[in-house]
Design an enzyme around this catalytic site. Structure first.
Site, PDB file in Angstrom:
ATOM      1  N   SER A 194       0.820  -1.214   0.000  1.00  0.00           N
ATOM      2  CA  SER A 194       0.000   0.000   0.000  1.00  0.00           C
ATOM      3  C   SER A 194       0.847   1.254   0.000  1.00  0.00           C
ATOM      4  CB  SER A 194      -0.871   0.055   1.254  1.00  0.00           C
ATOM      5  OG  SER A 194      -1.689  -1.051   1.351  1.00  0.00           O
ATOM      6  N   GLU A 253      -4.730  -0.549  -8.697  1.00  0.00           N
ATOM      7  CA  GLU A 253      -3.672   0.360  -9.133  1.00  0.00           C
ATOM      8  C   GLU A 253      -2.489  -0.487  -9.607  1.00  0.00           C
ATOM      9  OE1 GLU A 253      -4.249   4.315  -6.333  1.00  0.00           O
ATOM     10  OE2 GLU A 253      -3.155   2.646  -5.471  1.00  0.00           O
TER      11      GLU A 253
HETATM   12  P1  NAD Z   1      -2.498  -9.694   6.870  1.00  0.00           P
HETATM   13  O1  NAD Z   1      -1.757  -9.507   8.135  1.00  0.00           O
HETATM   14  O2  NAD Z   1      -3.951  -9.967   6.908  1.00  0.00           O
HETATM   15  O3  NAD Z   1      -1.844 -10.897   6.045  1.00  0.00           O
HETATM   16  C1  NAD Z   1      -0.475 -11.052   5.851  1.00  0.00           C
HETATM   17  C2  NAD Z   1      -0.201 -12.527   5.631  1.00  0.00           C
HETATM   18  O4  NAD Z   1       1.125 -12.674   5.215  1.00  0.00           O
HETATM   19  C3  NAD Z   1      -0.371 -13.362   6.908  1.00  0.00           C
HETATM   20  O5  NAD Z   1      -1.214 -14.464   6.611  1.00  0.00           O
HETATM   21  C4  NAD Z   1       1.029 -13.827   7.249  1.00  0.00           C
HETATM   22  O6  NAD Z   1       1.010 -15.126   7.767  1.00  0.00           O
HETATM   23  C5  NAD Z   1       1.679 -13.774   5.895  1.00  0.00           C
HETATM   24  N1  NAD Z   1       3.117 -13.569   5.916  1.00  0.00           N
HETATM   25  C6  NAD Z   1       3.809 -12.670   6.622  1.00  0.00           C
HETATM   26  N2  NAD Z   1       5.113 -12.765   6.335  1.00  0.00           N
HETATM   27  C7  NAD Z   1       5.225 -13.727   5.424  1.00  0.00           C
HETATM   28  C8  NAD Z   1       6.323 -14.281   4.733  1.00  0.00           C
HETATM   29  N3  NAD Z   1       7.553 -13.834   4.951  1.00  0.00           N
HETATM   30  N4  NAD Z   1       6.064 -15.255   3.847  1.00  0.00           N
HETATM   31  C9  NAD Z   1       4.806 -15.698   3.616  1.00  0.00           C
HETATM   32  N5  NAD Z   1       3.752 -15.205   4.267  1.00  0.00           N
HETATM   33  C10 NAD Z   1       3.960 -14.236   5.157  1.00  0.00           C
HETATM   34  O7  NAD Z   1      -2.185  -8.417   5.991  1.00  0.00           O
HETATM   35  P2  NAD Z   1      -3.026  -7.799   4.780  1.00  0.00           P
HETATM   36  O8  NAD Z   1      -3.965  -6.787   5.315  1.00  0.00           O
HETATM   37  O9  NAD Z   1      -3.529  -8.891   3.935  1.00  0.00           O
HETATM   38  O10 NAD Z   1      -1.903  -6.988   4.006  1.00  0.00           O
HETATM   39  C11 NAD Z   1      -0.976  -7.610   3.151  1.00  0.00           C
HETATM   40  C12 NAD Z   1      -0.361  -6.597   2.218  1.00  0.00           C
HETATM   41  O11 NAD Z   1      -1.394  -5.971   1.457  1.00  0.00           O
HETATM   42  C13 NAD Z   1       0.399  -5.474   2.897  1.00  0.00           C
HETATM   43  O12 NAD Z   1       1.498  -5.125   2.098  1.00  0.00           O
HETATM   44  C14 NAD Z   1      -0.621  -4.357   2.935  1.00  0.00           C
HETATM   45  O13 NAD Z   1      -0.009  -3.105   2.995  1.00  0.00           O
HETATM   46  C15 NAD Z   1      -1.328  -4.564   1.628  1.00  0.00           C
HETATM   47  N6  NAD Z   1      -2.698  -4.040   1.537  1.00  0.00           N
HETATM   48  C16 NAD Z   1      -3.560  -4.132   2.582  1.00  0.00           C
HETATM   49  C17 NAD Z   1      -4.847  -3.638   2.441  1.00  0.00           C
HETATM   50  C18 NAD Z   1      -5.837  -3.742   3.566  1.00  0.00           C
HETATM   51  O14 NAD Z   1      -6.800  -2.972   3.580  1.00  0.00           O
HETATM   52  N7  NAD Z   1      -5.666  -4.654   4.511  1.00  0.00           N
HETATM   53  C19 NAD Z   1      -5.262  -3.065   1.232  1.00  0.00           C
HETATM   54  C20 NAD Z   1      -4.377  -3.021   0.171  1.00  0.00           C
HETATM   55  C21 NAD Z   1      -3.090  -3.493   0.342  1.00  0.00           C
END
Ligand code: NAD
Length: 517
Positions: A114, A147
């Site tokens: 993000s 995006e």
């Molecule tokens: P989340 O915490 O729900 O999920 C992250 C997942 O990644 C977890 O299941 C964890 O076990 C796994 N993980 C962590 N380190 C890892 C590794 N080294 N190898 C494999 N798996 C690993 O987080 P999220 O909200 O899904 O966010 C994930 C990404 O998406 C981030 O970069 C975030 O900035 C981006 N994002 C989030 C949103 C939102 O609204 N939540 C929206 C757009 C983008």
């Protein structure tokens, strides 16, 4: 690259909120998916979520298209890998180093980050041309925007493949530059930032700010309700990340109120409490039925700062003009002129000619009421109002002059209700609530355009689809007139003397071009 479902396998790293959502979006369209997560329990949670929603759409058969993997090596057959692990540059770089070996070219590697620089993530890959951002919005299976982020070295074919994939998932892709927050998270900053400052300055309560945003300007969710939904920690972290990446751009400075909530662990819906409390079911907001009952004539001065006001008055059956029709005493007095149009003599003429018991509504958008009172002989009758958002909304911002009498205040309140609108009284403050928030959004969108993040139409489209704004900020600015946007921002700048409110040079250019037309 051929992105047809027969020839393209999608790898997703991270089975959390976003990873599972992206995998589900791909499964809906019949893609083969490899979902990888090395943390205990994560895959099971992801599987439960995916199977539940596939079943809801009668697509349970597609559950056979997904492979759940604990080991990264399982991603080898993937043609496009989308990374959605924790938002940490070092951790993401380490992952991309490994993916570089496991999924060699021509596989494409995309990040769902993000706020991090995709260019920095791509730098650890042997051929950074095959890396770009692919930023989905939460919930990924539902929200239509993606995006596609052009990192420093991203090859055109990489971007084209990700654009095509987004389209195949029935999303609308927009290509953005690799600048902090891309389009949506960047342009939306002031929505939260200005709302927090308004709350911090005690201009209005968070419920009132939400009410005005929703019923005054047409936003789907007010800023505080939205922060509670997103997670105050997620939102504050994005703010902080942008602030740091820009070396202290004051528009992105986090507010102590959000930092305090983070420290207290009241993060919004997910913890049961944020700005609002969700522990008990939320009390319904009391919205009185609004009935237009004012009869007769309304005196409306000349001026361009109250767009649609006269039309609104006529629509609800009132005579509205700058001259009261013969035989009709005005029931309310509205000034439509802003600072650039308001002549002190003129205000006094309106005051002198009307019933002394009537309040006089004067735009307090590019002037505070305190300043307005210095221009008139009858400050006890002056009520500042948000003239820009008056006609369009059902909630209206009012602010009292320090000398306003209780009688005039009560009369003003009644008048607004009788016009079919809900009055919200706020503290006298530059730009009141909506002009301050909305015009900072316009300003941020103009800065984003200036800095090559996207075309004007692209930025507007992204804001409508990504965060459901009722209008694209630049189209909104054009509708009000960029000269008004600049006047408003200059007013904020002059009152606060903060760089945060400096108007983007593009807005001044557009404002001048408006004059030429
Ligand atoms: P989340 O915490 O729900 O999920 C992250 C997942 O990644 C977890 O299941 C964890 O076990 C796994 N993980 C962590 N380190 C890892 C590794 N080294 N190898 C494999 N798996 C690993 O987080 P999220 O909200 O899904 O966010 C994930 C990404 O998406 C981030 O970069 C975030 O900035 C981006 N994002 C989030 C949103 C939102 O609204 N939540 C929206 C757009 C983008």
């Amino acid at each position: 690259m051929d992105i047809s479902t027969d020839n393209c396998t999608i790898g997703v790293v991270g089975a959390g909120t976003m990873g599972s959502g992206i995998a589900l979006a791909a499964l809906y369209k019949g893609y083969r998916v490899i979902l990888q997560d090395s943390f205990p329990g994560a895959l099971e949670k992801g599987r439960d979520y995916i199977e539940k929603f596939l079943a809801k759409k009668d697509l349970s058969a597609n559950a056979g298209l997904v492979t759940y993997a604990k080991e990264l090596a399982a991603l080898a057959p993937a043609n496009i890998v989308i990374e959605a692990i924790i938002e940490d540059l070092g951790v993401k770089q380490e992952l991309f180093r490994q993916l570089d070996q496991i999924c060699p070219p021509p596989a494409i590697l995309a990040s769902n980050t993000s706020t991090l620089a995709v260019t920095a993530i791509a730098s650890v890959v042997g051929q950074p041309g095959r890396v770009a951002g692919m930023h989905f919005f939460n919930p990924a299976p539902i929200l239509p925007l993606v995006e596609v982020v052009r990192a420093g070295e991203s090859a055109p074919e990489t971007l084209a493949a990700l654009v095509a994939l987004a389209e195949a998932l029935e999303k609308t892709p927009v290509v953005t530059g690799d600048t902090p927050g891309f389009i949506v998270n960047r342009v939306a900053r002031p929505y939260y930032g200005e709302a927090l400052r308004l709350l911090g300055e005690g201009v209005a309560s968070f419920e009132e700010i939400d009410l005005l945003a929703e019923q005054g300007a047409g936003f789907r969710m007010g800023p505080f309700r939205l922060m509670d939904l997103i997670g105050i920690d997620i939102n504050a972290t994005a703010m902080l990340s942008m602030y740091e990446q820009t070396h202290g751009e004051p528009r992105y400075r986090p507010h102590f109120l959000q930092m305090q909530k983070m420290q207290a662990g009241t993060l919004g819906r997910k913890t049961g409490r944020g700005f609002y409390s969700y522990e008990n079911s939320e009390a319904a907001v009391d919205i009185p039925e609004l009935v237009a009952t004012l009869q007769g004539a309304v005196l409306v001065s000349e001026g361009t700062w109250a767009p649609g006001l006269k039309d609104y008055m006529r629509k609800i059956g009132l005579e509205a003009d700058k001259v009261t029709p013969v035989g009709l005493a005005p029931r309310a007095v509205f000034v439509a002129a802003g600072r650039d149009e308001l002549l002190p003599e003129e205000t006094n003429v309106y005051l002198a000619g009307t019933d002394k018991s009537l309040p006089v509504f004067v735009p307090a958008v590019d002037m505070t009421v305190a300043e307005l009172t210095t221009l008139t002989d009858e400050p006890e009758r002056i009520v500042g109002y948000d003239s820009l958002f008056f006609a369009g909304g059902t909630a209206v911002t009012l602010t009292a002059s320090p000398m306003l009498t209780d009688e005039h205040r009560a009369r003003a309140d009644e008048t607004v209700r009788a016009l079919g609108k809900r009055p919200v009284w706020v503290k006298d403050s530059p730009g009141l609530v909506l002009p301050r928030i909305v015009f900072q959004l316009v300003n941020e969108a103009a800065f984003a355009h200036l800095e090559n993040v996207g075309e004007a139409d692209t930025i507007d489209l992204a804001m409508r689809l990504g965060v459901n704004y009722p209008k694209g900020p630049l189209a909104w600015g054009r509708e009000f007139g960029f000269s008004k946007v600049v006047a408003e921002l200059d007013h904020l700048y002059n009152e606060y003397r903060e760089d945060r409110y400096r108007a983007c040079v593009l807005l001044r250019r557009w404002a001048r071009l408006e004059e030429v037309k």
